[in-house]
Design an enzyme around this catalytic site. Structure first.
Site, PDB file in Angstrom:
ATOM      1  N   SER A  97       0.824  -1.197   0.000  1.00 27.78           N
ATOM      2  CA  SER A  97       0.000   0.000   0.000  1.00 27.78           C
ATOM      3  C   SER A  97       0.870   1.264   0.000  1.00 27.78           C
ATOM      4  O   SER A  97       1.673   1.457  -0.916  1.00 27.78           O
ATOM      5  CB  SER A  97      -0.949  -0.042   1.201  1.00 27.78           C
ATOM      6  OG  SER A  97      -1.981   0.902   1.067  1.00 27.78           O
ATOM      7  N   ASP A 227      -9.554  -5.297  -4.462  1.00 29.42           N
ATOM      8  CA  ASP A 227      -8.977  -4.281  -3.579  1.00 29.42           C
ATOM      9  C   ASP A 227      -9.894  -3.064  -3.573  1.00 29.42           C
ATOM     10  O   ASP A 227     -10.054  -2.397  -4.597  1.00 29.42           O
ATOM     11  CB  ASP A 227      -7.580  -3.905  -4.068  1.00 29.42           C
ATOM     12  CG  ASP A 227      -6.794  -3.083  -3.068  1.00 29.42           C
ATOM     13  OD1 ASP A 227      -7.397  -2.213  -2.410  1.00 29.42           O
ATOM     14  OD2 ASP A 227      -5.574  -3.309  -2.944  1.00 29.42           O
ATOM     15  N   HIS A 256      -7.508  -5.779  -0.262  1.00 31.40           N
ATOM     16  CA  HIS A 256      -6.314  -4.954  -0.051  1.00 31.40           C
ATOM     17  C   HIS A 256      -5.377  -5.595   0.979  1.00 31.40           C
ATOM     18  O   HIS A 256      -4.168  -5.620   0.792  1.00 31.40           O
ATOM     19  CB  HIS A 256      -6.744  -3.562   0.417  1.00 31.40           C
ATOM     20  CG  HIS A 256      -5.619  -2.585   0.526  1.00 31.40           C
ATOM     21  ND1 HIS A 256      -4.865  -2.189  -0.566  1.00 31.40           N
ATOM     22  CD2 HIS A 256      -5.110  -1.906   1.596  1.00 31.40           C
ATOM     23  CE1 HIS A 256      -3.944  -1.329  -0.173  1.00 31.40           C
ATOM     24  NE2 HIS A 256      -4.072  -1.130   1.127  1.00 31.40           N
TER      25      HIS A 256
END
Length: 276
Positions: A97, A227, A256
């Site tokens: 991320s 995601d 995610h």
């Protein structure tokens, strides 16, 4: 565990496990978490003979909480300070991320010989926010909503995110782990509100296009197709097109936070790439 002090006096906390002469892997966490989010992967790679290192980004977890430096250039400079202090050579850098953005910025600027490979997992590059140049991006109003929720009631916001989109627990039939939700909250609340607030701009508005173009080492781009935080179509496929030596690995239906919800699926693929 130890700390490194950066040029502006900020203390960066890190974990460093395994033989010092083993191949090093450096893990970069997502927003607003800490090095603890990598416990599963660190134990996995440690069991396979690697040296594993993970740090808390400035303003996060056990690192210092300065009033400045909450943007990608400084995050990358902090990583450089850590790798220099530990004298890491031919390291693999794995970022999730926001940590994927940090990896892209650092690897693009790293000294020759410091980095062997990189992995971007559910990562924010090339750029998240919607614009004329990025029409498939996420509208700025979404990130403004993050800032509003954080400022109004950070404690509740940090329950809502992992309970819903981060791990896909809002999907029908999802197997909800209260432990993951509680651990996400614990990590988030250990950091500084100002750092987390400013980091939203860093992860959503930073354009990593030139960083990706500049990276010469092999890069694995791994992303779940479900995601809900960093939408697949506006991230992973676009990043691979910009990389000189990129490989795309898509995970159908995974969220995610797939590193935590499906480590038994993702970890072996990471190991194969690191070994290849």
């Amino acid at each position: 565990m130890g700390t490194v002090t950066t040029s502006d006096g900020t203390s960066i906390f890190y974990k460093d496990w395994g033989p010092r002469d083993a191949p090093p892997i450096v893990f970069h966490h997502g927003w607003p978490l800490t090095a603890d989010d990598w416990d599963n992967q660190m134990l996995f790679f440690l069991s396979h003979g690697y040296r594993v290192i993970a740090h808390d980004r400035r303003g996060h977890g056990r690192s210092g909480q300065p009033s400045t430096g909450h943007e990608m250039d400084t995050y990358a400079a902090d990583v450089a300070a850590l790798t220099e202090a530990l004298d890491l050579r031919d390291a693999v850098h794995i970022g999730h991320s926001t940590g994927g953005g940090e990896v892209a910025r650092y690897v693009a600027r790293a000294e020759p010989g410091r980095v062997a490979r990189a992995v971007l997992v559910g990562a924010v590059p090339p750029v998240m926010v919607k614009s004329d140049a990025n029409p498939g991006g996420t509208p700025i109003e979404v990130f403004d909503g993050f800032r509003t929720a954080l400022a109004a009631n950070r404690a509740q916001f940090y329950i809502d995110v992992p309970s819903g989109p981060f791990y896909g627990f809002n999907r029908e039939g999802a197997k909800v782990s209260q432990g993951l939700i509680d651990n996400w909250w614990r990590q988030g609340m250990s950091g500084a509100a100002n750092a987390h607030y400013e980091c939203i701009k860093a992860f959503s508005e930073t354009d990593f296009t030139e960083d990706l173009k500049a990276i010469d080492v092999p890069v694995l781009v791994a992303h779940g197709t479900d995601d809900q935080v960093v939408p697949y179509a506006d991230s992973a496929p676009l990043s691979v097109k910009l990389l000189k030596n990129g490989t795309l690995k898509s995970y159908e239906g995974l969220p995610h936070g797939m590193l935590s919800t499906h480590p038994e699926v993702v970890n072996p693929d990471l190991l194969d790439f690191v070994r290849s």
